[in-house]
Design an enzyme around this catalytic site. Structure first.
Site, PDB file in Angstrom:
ATOM      1  N   ASP A  37      43.727  36.360 -17.305  1.00 14.18           N
ATOM      2  CA  ASP A  37      44.182  36.697 -15.969  1.00 14.18           C
ATOM      3  C   ASP A  37      44.604  38.166 -16.025  1.00 14.18           C
ATOM      4  OD1 ASP A  37      45.081  36.401 -13.289  1.00 14.18           O
ATOM      5  OD2 ASP A  37      47.107  36.056 -14.018  1.00 14.18           O
ATOM      6  N   ASP A  39      47.146  40.127 -13.393  1.00 14.18           N
ATOM      7  CA  ASP A  39      48.546  40.375 -13.045  1.00 14.18           C
ATOM      8  C   ASP A  39      49.467  39.409 -13.780  1.00 14.18           C
ATOM      9  OD1 ASP A  39      48.219  42.402 -10.778  1.00 14.18           O
ATOM     10  OD2 ASP A  39      46.917  40.770 -10.102  1.00 14.18           O
TER      11      ASP A  39
END
Length: 243
Positions: A37, A39
């Site tokens: 991922d 953020d």
């Protein structure tokens, strides 16, 4: 569940994607590709998101406190999906994206991430990013930070039919990486990441170094709990020396 800091993160120790024994050692033999991922895992963008969301809310909805705490519960999802879930105007997306670009220079890479990515690259481990952001914005951010070339592919929520928590992004990343799902781990900091990983048949690693509330992640039963970026290296196969 294996805890990367030594010991188990909870009952029912995970024995690697194939179910063979060995805990973290089993994972070390088998993990040969990584999907991240963005953020909260690679970059610390929390304050930028808060500011961008607040400005967008003020412009489109009007006076009053922006419900960022509720928005934060849905991180990992595509922004339009979050607006729909929260019952907020989809018109908030344009100012949110505008402010996110304007504030992007404030986004920082988490400590330990450059070293982790450099070591994985040196080991020949293929890497991808699967993010709730739109693909163009994610690639622009990683490019500004000097990281984009380390990844085989960066996939945004606008580039698949079904974004997280559906498995589409992770499955696409696995395909591009040329890896087997059982040899791949998805590293995320949100419930949506864990569910997307499960749906794609890859191991789910919960990243806790951003200071997120661990309880929602742990309730998802991640295969691995990572308390620092370096912990991932203990789970990834070393390159085989050439005779």
């Amino acid at each position: 569940m294996v805890d990367s800091e030594g010991g188990y993160g909870g009952p029912g120790a995970y024995d690697g994607p194939s179910g063979r024994g060995g805990g973290a050692r089993g994972l070390r033999r088998e993990v040969r590709a990584v999907v991240f991922d963005l953020d909260g895992v690679l970059v610390d963008s929390f304050e930028v998101m808060r500011q961008a969301f607040s400005i967008a809310y003020d412009e489109v909805v009007g006076a009053g406190e922006a419900p960022f705490a509720e928005y934060n519960l849905h991180l990992g999802r595509y922004f339009p999906d979050i607006m729909r879930i929260m019952g907020l105007p989809p018109e908030m997306e344009a100012p949110f994206v505008r402010e996110s670009y304007r504030l992007a220079p404030q986004v920082q890479v988490f400590p330990g991430i450059p070293e982790l990515l450099g070591e994985l690259h040196a080991r020949g481990v293929p890497m991808a990013v699967a993010t709730g952001k739109a693909g163009e914005r994610a690639r622009a951010l990683l490019g500004r930070l000097g990281l984009v070339d380390l990844f085989e592919v960066v996939i945004g929520s606008d580039e698949v039919a079904r974004p997280k928590p559906a498995p589409d992004m992770v499955s696409l990343a696995v395909s591009v990486l040329g890896a087997a799902a059982e040899e791949t781990v998805m590293v995320g900091d949100a419930v949506t990441d864990m569910r997307s990983a499960r749906g794609a048949g890859v191991a789910a690693a919960a990243a806790l170094w951003a200071g997120v509330d661990p309880e929602p992640l742990l309730r998802e039963g991640p295969d691995v709990v990572l308390r620092s970026p370096a912990g991932l290296l203990d789970l990834v196969a070393e390159p085989v020396p050439t005779p």
